[in-house]
Design an enzyme around this catalytic site. Structure first.
Site, PDB file in Angstrom:
ATOM      1  N   ASP A  40      -3.568  11.441   3.351  1.00  0.00           N
ATOM      2  CA  ASP A  40      -2.257  10.898   3.688  1.00  0.00           C
ATOM      3  C   ASP A  40      -2.256  10.441   5.140  1.00  0.00           C
ATOM      4  OD1 ASP A  40       0.707  10.845   2.538  1.00  0.00           O
ATOM      5  OD2 ASP A  40       0.828  11.398   4.644  1.00  0.00           O
ATOM      6  N   ASN A  48       5.421   1.690  10.653  1.00  0.00           N
ATOM      7  CA  ASN A  48       6.277   0.624  10.125  1.00  0.00           C
ATOM      8  C   ASN A  48       7.470   0.352  11.023  1.00  0.00           C
ATOM      9  OD1 ASN A  48       4.804  -0.051   7.808  1.00  0.00           O
ATOM     10  ND2 ASN A  48       5.784   1.544   6.578  1.00  0.00           N
ATOM     11  N   HIS A  72       6.360  -3.842   8.935  1.00  0.00           N
ATOM     12  CA  HIS A  72       5.692  -3.536   7.674  1.00  0.00           C
ATOM     13  C   HIS A  72       4.418  -4.344   7.480  1.00  0.00           C
ATOM     14  CE1 HIS A  72       8.665  -0.805   5.840  1.00  0.00           C
ATOM     15  NE2 HIS A  72       9.541  -1.481   6.553  1.00  0.00           N
ATOM     16  N   ASP A 132       0.884  -2.761   6.567  1.00  0.00           N
ATOM     17  CA  ASP A 132      -0.038  -3.199   5.510  1.00  0.00           C
ATOM     18  C   ASP A 132      -1.458  -3.324   6.042  1.00  0.00           C
ATOM     19  OD1 ASP A 132       2.011  -3.267   3.703  1.00  0.00           O
ATOM     20  OD2 ASP A 132       2.281  -5.448   3.741  1.00  0.00           O
ATOM     21  N   GLU A 179       1.353   5.511   1.450  1.00  0.00           N
ATOM     22  CA  GLU A 179       0.257   5.699   2.403  1.00  0.00           C
ATOM     23  C   GLU A 179      -0.695   6.801   1.965  1.00  0.00           C
ATOM     24  OE1 GLU A 179       3.771   8.153   4.020  1.00  0.00           O
ATOM     25  OE2 GLU A 179       3.450   6.298   2.897  1.00  0.00           O
TER      26      GLU A 179
END
Length: 503
Positions: free
Chosen positions: A364, A372, A377, A381, A407
């Site tokens: 994680d 973000n 965002h 990505d 994630e």
């Protein structure tokens, strides 16, 4: 606690104060010569506390065949130590509940305290601890530091009702170099509460450390996990509740040597607390906890179970086939969740038949929401794509890398023993920590938390659900233990029987 905060607390004139009855009880306990009659004289002057003590004496844990109807009967049945702890609990809870605070959601804090106290006392009894009432009191007042900080540093608490307990603690540490557990312990020291209560409050946020460290105090652990389970129950978070119940089953099972069925006991404890405190806490707690198990299995077992050609056994050919069939995550190129489950099922059966180990890694990205929020965002990505590429490079032909969602990534490692998976996990942590993701003009650094579970001939894991949940639980502990590290599930207490076999 930094010096600025200490000074602000010391100078604050509106900190929570010790109620009269509580002060009298503490003063009595510090004397060398006292008896039950002395505490009876104190509590009988407060009709609310006297009534609560009588009600407590008539609960199943203290009932002796005849109901206690007078305060003298209740105190005699409870004994001095339990009477003192219970009376302090009701005295302090009434005081905390009456404090007027506009900056915080006092009702939510109150519900958390009562539910946590009920759970902590039950766990203390289940573990055979000598003083469950001390756990009850400590859990009930563990968040007294919030009340203190809301007065000494009100700006930090302006959005408390919109913040999770974990996020609040992180914000406190960033601002004050400590969180409200330390402030609460400081307050209780000023009140001269017994040192055992102060110590329990001070460690109330050390859940992961207390669980992972062998020989840690079980009473401290009861307080720490009670708050997390209370949060999950009050929020209706079935998945988090399942995590906590699974761990509680493991600890109680190890202590008792038998399989634990803690769910109905927790539900009864919460209901009992609701009656004693005249508070509505959780709607149908047993239904919530039982449903959490089913929710867990729904989350862990994807509906898509499209298993393709079982005759294809070579990993390289399998990966090629998945690519051709478009069974990969469109953003990162890792295998998608549905086919992760299919591959795990296939490899688990193969591991069972060949008696070779199978390891599963849950990864994680730490504080990904901050990425973000800070960079946007699109940058987020780019981080996910970089992570997937890094994992694929490090894993190589040893396994399969998948994106589980958001994630969170998974790595299946056929033929990998726990120690080998742990070494790889540490390499992954090091590689990610030392790397930099370029997104536009930003250079972003991230870390990851990893949990590993291994199935082998000696394993208690009975199916893919067990394996997935154990790896996820270990990853959760990695995050709770400070993030940017790797933890194996075998380090955690597990129930005598695994969670559930795969269907």
């Amino acid at each position: 606690m930094n010096s600025d905060l200490h000074g602000a607390l010391a100078a604050c004139k509106t900190l929570p104060t010790l109620p009269t009855v509580a002060a009298q009880i503490i003063e009595l306990s510090s004397q060398e010569d006292y008896g039950l009659s002395d505490i009876i004289d104190i509590v009988r002057n407060d009709i609310t506390i006297a009534t609560k003590l009588i009600a407590s004496a008539n609960t199943p844990q203290y009932y002796r065949g005849e109901p206690a109807v007078e305060i003298s009967q209740a105190v005699s049945r409870l004994g001095f130590k339990s009477t003192m702890m219970i009376a302090l609990s009701f005295s302090l809870s009434v005081k905390a509940n009456s404090e007027e605070q506009s900056e915080i959601d006092l009702l939510s804090l109150w519900r958390r305290s009562v539910a946590s106290g009920a759970i902590a006392r039950l766990l203390a009894r289940e573990l055979g601890l000598k003083d469950p009432e001390a756990c009850f009191l400590a859990a009930l007042v563990q968040d007294i530091g919030v009340l203190a900080l809301s007065q000494a540093a009100p700006q930090t608490y302006s959005t408390l009702s919109e913040t999770s307990h974990e996020a609040l603690c992180a914000a406190e540490k960033a601002a004050f170099e400590c969180d409200h557990s330390a402030v609460g312990a400081w307050i209780l020291e000023q009140w001269k509460l017994p040192s055992e209560i102060t110590e329990l409050v001070a460690s109330s946020h050390d859940f992961a450390t207390l669980t992972l460290e062998a020989g840690s105090r079980k009473d401290q652990w009861c307080i720490a996990i009670s708050g997390l389970l209370a949060d999950a129950m009050l929020a209706g978070d079935q998945f988090q509740a399942a995590r906590m119940v699974w761990l509680i089953d493991g600890v109680c099972g190890e202590n008792n040597g038998t399989e634990s069925n803690i769910v109905p006991l927790i539900a009864d404890a919460v209901r009992e607390a609701e009656a004693l405190f005249e508070a509505q806490l959780v709607q149908e707690p047993i239904a919530l906890l039982e449903a959490s198990k089913e929710k867990l299995f729904e989350v862990m077992t994807d509906a898509s179970r499209d298993v393709s050609d079982d005759k294809v056994t070579q990993l390289e050919k399998r990966v090629s086939m998945l690519e051709r069939q478009g069974q990969r995550d469109s953003l990162t190129g890792a295998i998608n969740r549905g086919h992760f489950h299919a591959e795990l099922d296939r490899l688990f059966i193969d591991s069972t038949n060949t008696h070779r180990p199978l390891s599963l890694m849950f990864i994680d990205a730490d504080h990904f929401k901050q990425v973000n929020d800070t960079y946007g965002h699109l940058a987020g990505d780019e981080v996910l794509k970089w992570l997937a590429s890094a994992f694929t490079e490090l894993v190589g032909e040893k396994g399969l890398v998948g994106r589980y969602g958001g994630e969170e990534f998974v790595v299946i490692l056929p033929n990998a023993a726990e120690k080998d998976a742990m070494l790889l996990g540490q390499d992954v942590c090091d590689y990610v920590r030392d790397g930099t993701v370029t997104a536009g003009d930003a250079n972003i650094q991230v870390t990851v938390s990893i949990g590993i579970a291994t199935f082998d001939p000696d394993s208690k894991l009975r199916g893919t659900r067990d394996l997935i949940f154990a790896a996820d639980q270990a990853m959760y502990f990695a995050k709770q233990s400070g993030r940017d590290l790797c933890i194996v599930a075998s380090a955690l207490p597990t129930p005598p029987q695994a969670v559930a076999a795969a269907g």
